[in-house]
Design a protein around this motif. Structure first.
Motif, PDB file in Angstrom:
ATOM      1  N   ASP A 310       0.805  -1.226   0.000  1.00 60.34           N
ATOM      2  CA  ASP A 310       0.000   0.000   0.000  1.00 60.34           C
ATOM      3  C   ASP A 310       0.838   1.276   0.000  1.00 60.34           C
ATOM      4  OD1 ASP A 310      -2.184  -1.586   0.020  1.00 60.34           O
ATOM      5  OD2 ASP A 310      -2.692  -1.276   2.143  1.00 60.34           O
ATOM      6  N   TYR A 311       2.104   1.158   0.344  1.00 61.42           N
ATOM      7  CA  TYR A 311       2.962   2.348   0.449  1.00 61.42           C
ATOM      8  C   TYR A 311       3.850   2.553  -0.774  1.00 61.42           C
ATOM      9  CZ  TYR A 311       1.704   2.766   5.377  1.00 61.42           C
ATOM     10  OH  TYR A 311       1.017   2.941   6.554  1.00 61.42           O
ATOM     11  N   LYS A 322       0.401   8.823   6.026  1.00 62.68           N
ATOM     12  CA  LYS A 322      -0.280   7.528   6.005  1.00 62.68           C
ATOM     13  C   LYS A 322       0.233   6.640   7.154  1.00 62.68           C
ATOM     14  CE  LYS A 322      -1.235   3.604   2.913  1.00 62.68           C
ATOM     15  NZ  LYS A 322      -2.698   3.590   3.149  1.00 62.68           N
ATOM     16  N   ASP A 325      -1.302   7.924  10.384  1.00 62.78           N
ATOM     17  CA  ASP A 325      -2.728   7.572  10.469  1.00 62.78           C
ATOM     18  C   ASP A 325      -2.889   6.109  10.888  1.00 62.78           C
ATOM     19  OD1 ASP A 325      -3.408  10.130   9.718  1.00 62.78           O
ATOM     20  OD2 ASP A 325      -3.757   9.624   7.603  1.00 62.78           O
ATOM     21  N   GLU A 326      -2.144   5.204  10.278  1.00 63.64           N
ATOM     22  CA  GLU A 326      -2.292   3.784  10.571  1.00 63.64           C
ATOM     23  C   GLU A 326      -1.788   3.444  11.979  1.00 63.64           C
ATOM     24  OE1 GLU A 326      -1.447   0.724   7.911  1.00 63.64           O
ATOM     25  OE2 GLU A 326      -2.003   1.813   6.088  1.00 63.64           O
TER      26      GLU A 326
END
Length: 915
Positions: A310-311, A322, A325-326
């Protein structure tokens, strides 16, 4: 032989520089009978313009070259420019961008053709500006770091170092500019204080559910490159955890807890994430603990395939948010607080520099550093001021291997070729590499060499190395390098290393480190502050609107531009007037102290422009008072009168001082001495004294005066020439024939020599007494509001025998009708103003306001009492009396006695007036 009434710097500057160059007066003369004197010009960027720092340093170098040229030395000022790999490539790439294309579309060869075209079109701007400043470089020997000869030297050095095992290729951490997509040197990185955050992240401890180690970081996006968390081995909070394992958040990896003294227990939580591929300190920690670095960024600073799916492909700062946030969603974000940190940015692109593991070429520094340290420790090379030796030693003691490769197209391409298997062959040419490989299917390395690599060879590559030329034998080592403190390591140290390694000689005997030129308020000059001064604008002048446009045209922020425009209009309501080159150069010289910072104030330029006018007007007066310009004053008078003796004494004392100051690089003191000699001693006093002597009927005195006037003027022009080349050349051409000198230029006339036989302390004391008497009379005239037209008699008591020789000069300079010698008693009973000079009492014979005179005398008494108090404090201070030299203590006692005597006499005078 008459001069124009006013001094016009532009007319003489436009005349004399072309003359000097046409006549070949800048050339190295290769005189076998004279000792060599050489200076290397630090090569400015080929695309650059002359800024204040350049102008300042070039003025000092030119002053030294002119001084030694006049002393008969075999001088060489080696000029040249640097190809400036990154700076030049950026300029051309921006031009291509404006045309809707880029270098990759053009291809390497076509792009390099564009760069060479740009270099030919604009590359000589700075050398044209140097000529405006009067720089007397040997332009016929001008070099460019990409010239064929210098490129050959670069190639030879690389190959030799590689074959000696001193150059190698390896994967190391470097400063990476994601916009330029190249490694950059530390000098091209600007660390700026910026507002940011310090995030505390919980790293779960493996096999200890619900327990965490809290790590403080300013870069959570690099979490995927973590290979350990470090704590200080002395930190009692974590000693039981050392050796245990952590679960790296957002990944399936586990990492160890290690102990290292690098960790500061008082910062953050005392736990530091170790990311060797993206932090220089972490890289060192990783090496100590044999940790394998993990590179998580592409060349564009996007996350690569070493991170979760995802990164991948995200920009590093998008990935940062991101990650936060995670982590917060998983309950692993313990704390977030504001934190001020130093952010490294590329000086060209302003992008945040990324420490990046990359395959690069390096020079092993250990042996080089030891040799370079020894050359300075043994004083074969000397830093001036000496304190910069500590900076040099510190950098070399903590040196790392030098990354010399750059991922650019403009520059010296690395002479290394690869076969299909990846084997490398370093050679002078591709043909030589093919012979080494026994293979014709080779590919040359795409990288070019760091600009500092070629400039490190400057001391010997410019003199023809690797050929053993006459210039190399004559001018190496050079005498002095004039440069800034910011490149002591990047350039100075590397020149020392390379020159000693390849020639067995030192590159220069002395390194004179100049200060940084700041504005009048002490602020660093920069485009963003809008306080930059262009030296050419100071020479030529610039109107206000043009100055505003120049300072704001490239600014993107309208508010910033508006603020700079307002500040500029307030500071320069009429723009910048024309000061001329000589005034600017003399200003630079006067500011050249041995300090670190230099405040440049245009008011100084104004003062030194007035100084030029003073020299000009004095010369006009002298030429107008030489009756026959066909006769040269080559025969000294049989006897000099004491006034001429004093002038020759001051002249020779100044020659000695200025010579000493050039030797010690005290340009400020040399400038001050020249200024005082010309303005104070010659113009304000001797020329005025000469007017009386020229009006006498005694032909011997007239001849002596004219001889001293013209010889002193011709000598001071030569004395001042290294600092003020244009006006001194113009005036010397008019004056020199009158003393029998016929060289084509003052540049090759001999520099004045100190003649001890002309130092006359008795004449010095006589004129000093005359000055004090004249100044006392002028003070009395001012206090009595006498106009210059009012001629009044002076009554004076004391040892009048000393005064008879200069009575007529006293009358002239103090605007008196006569001097009357009287006894002390005659002045003690007067109600008039009386001044005291040593043993003398002076009174101007005019009616006075008694009340005003009492007030004046009481103020004088009050001032003297203050000096008496200071003297008593000194003499009552055991520290002063015991530690000061005996002559200083005795001098203070004499001063005290004189002050007390003057107070006694003035008090008596007040009493008489009050009766």
């Amino acid at each position: 032989m008459e001069l124009d009434k006013s001094f016009d710097p532009h007319s003489i500057e436009s005349c004399w520089y072309p003359f000097w160059e046409k006549e070949g007066l800048f050339k190295a003369r290769h005189l076998p009978s004279s000792k060599p004197y050489a200076i290397l010009l630090p090569p400015p960027n080929v695309t650059g313009t002359l800024h204040m720092g350049h102008a300042f340093q070039h003025t000092l170098m030119d002053a030294l070259i002119r001084y030694h040229r006049m002393r008969g030395d075999n001088t060489l000022w080696q000029a040249g420019t640097d190809h400036a790999g990154i700076a030049t490539q950026i300029v051309v790439e921006r031009q291509l961008e404006a045309q809707g294309t880029d270098r990759k579309t053009l291809g390497r060869e076509s792009f390099l053709e564009k760069v060479w075209q740009w270099k030919e079109q604009s590359g000589s701007t700075i050398t044209r500006q140097m000529r405006r400043l009067g720089s007397s470089c040997d332009w016929e020997r001008e070099r460019f770091t990409m010239d064929e000869g210098l490129s050959r030297a670069v190639n030879e050095v690389f190959v030799k170092l590689y074959r000696q095992g001193l150059i190698y290729r390896g994967k190391r951490l470097v400063n990476w500019d994601p916009v330029l997509q190249t490694a950059v040197s530390d000098l091209e990185v600007v660390a700026e204080e910026e507002a940011g955050f310090l995030w505390h992240i919980r790293y779960p401890i493996v096999n200890q559910p619900g327990e965490f180690l809290v790590v403080a970081t300013t870069r959570p996006e690099t979490l995927f490159g973590d290979v350990a968390v470090a704590v200080n081995p002395q930190d009692e909070r974590y000693q039981s955890l050392i050796g245990k394992t952590l679960q790296l958040p957002l990944t399936n990896r586990q990492i160890p807890i290690i102990a290292d003294n690098y960790v500061d227990s008082s910062f953050g939580t005392g736990c530091v994430k170790i990311t060797p591929a993206h932090d220089f300190n972490d890289y060192q920690v990783g090496n100590r603990h044999q940790l394998t670095p993990i590179n998580i960024f592409t060349k564009e600073a996007q996350l690569n395939d070493q991170v979760p799916q995802d990164y991948r492909g995200l920009d590093r700062f998008v990935a940062r948010q991101k990650v936060l946030d995670e982590i917060e969603a998983q309950g692993l974000l313990a704390e977030s607080k504001k934190h001020t940190l130093m952010v490294p940015r590329g000086d060209r692109t302003r992008s945040v520099i990324e420490p990046m593991l990359s395959d690069q070429w390096f020079v092993r520094m250990e042996g080089f550093a030891e040799q370079a340290l020894e050359l300075v420790a043994s004083e074969q090379i000397r830093f001036i001021p000496e304190n910069w030796t500590n900076t040099y030693n510190h950098w070399l003691t903590n040196i790392q291997d030098w990354c010399i490769s750059r991922q650019l197209w403009w520059g010296h391409r690395i002479p290394a070729w690869y076969d299909k298997a990846g084997h490398v062959y370093v050679a002078h040419t591709q043909a030589e590499a093919e012979a080494l490989a026994a293979n014709s299917d080779l590919t040359q390395d795409e990288d070019v060499l760091d600009t500092w690599f070629s400039s490190a060879l400057w001391p010997f590559s410019t003199l023809g190395w690797p050929e053993q030329t006459a210039e190399l034998a004559t001018y190496l080592p050079t005498n002095v390098l004039v440069t800034g403190f910011d490149i002591i390591f990047f350039w100075v140290a590397r020149m020392i290393m390379m020159t000693s390694h390849f020639t067995g000689k030192i590159p220069f005997q002395e390194v004179y480190i100049t200060g940084l030129v700041r504005d009048a308020h002490g602020q660093k000059m920069s485009k963003s502050k809008g306080n930059i001064l262009d030296p050419i604008d100071i020479i030529d002048g610039i109107d206000l609107d043009s100055l505003v446009k120049k300072r704001t045209s490239n600014l993107m922020d309208p508010k910033q531009a508006k603020a700079i425009e307002k500040a500029t209009r307030n500071e320069f309501p009429k723009g910048i007037p024309s000061f001329g080159t000589d005034a600017l150069r003399f200003t630079f010289a006067s500011l050249a102290t041995h300090g670190r910072d230099i405040k440049f104030d245009l008011q100084r330029c104004e003062g030194y422009r007035n100084f030029c006018n003073k020299i000009w007007n004095a010369t006009r007066y002298v030429l107008m008072n030489i009756p026959d310009h066909q006769i040269a004053y080559t025969t000294p008078p049989k006897v000099f009168n004491f006034i001429d003796q004093w002038m020759l004494s001051q002249l020779n004392q100044s020659i000695k001082e200025v010579t000493d100051h050039f030797t010690s690089y005290r340009f400020d003191l040399a400038a001050r001495c020249v200024y005082q000699l010309i303005w104070d001693h010659y113009c304000d006093w001797y020329v005025e004294l000469a007017k009386t002597s020229l009006n006498t009927s005694d032909e011997n005195i007239q001849y002596s005066t004219r001889y001293t006037l013209i010889h002193t003027l011709e000598t001071v022009l030569r004395l001042a020439h290294p600092l003020m080349p244009f006006i001194t050349e113009e005036l010397w051409q008019k004056v020199s024939p009158l003393v029998g000198k016929h060289e084509k230029s003052i540049m090759i006339a001999s520099y004045p020599e100190f003649l001890s036989q002309h130092v006359n302390k008795e004449a010095d004391q006589q004129i000093q007494l005359l000055k004090e008497l004249v100044n006392a009379c002028r003070t009395l005239r001012s206090e009595m509001n006498l106009s210059p037209k009012d001629r009044v008699p002076l009554y004076i008591s004391g040892n009048t025998n000393q005064l008879t020789s200069f009575t007529e000069h006293l009358v002239h300079l103090a605007r008196l009708s006569e001097v009357v010698f009287v006894d002390n008693q005659s002045l003690e009973n007067t109600s008039a103003s009386v001044a005291v000079v040593n043993e003398y009492k002076l009174m101007l014979k005019v009616e006075i306001d008694i009340a005003a005179e009492i007030l004046r005398l009481n103020k004088q008494i009050e001032k003297l009492n203050g000096e008496i108090t200071k003297a008593h404090q000194k003499l009552n201070n055991p520290s002063f009396v015991d530690k000061a030299p005996i002559e200083v203590v005795n001098q203070e006692k004499v001063r005290l006695s004189q002050f007390e005597k003057q107070v006694h006499e003035l008090t008596q005078q007040v009493a008489r007036l009050a009766e």
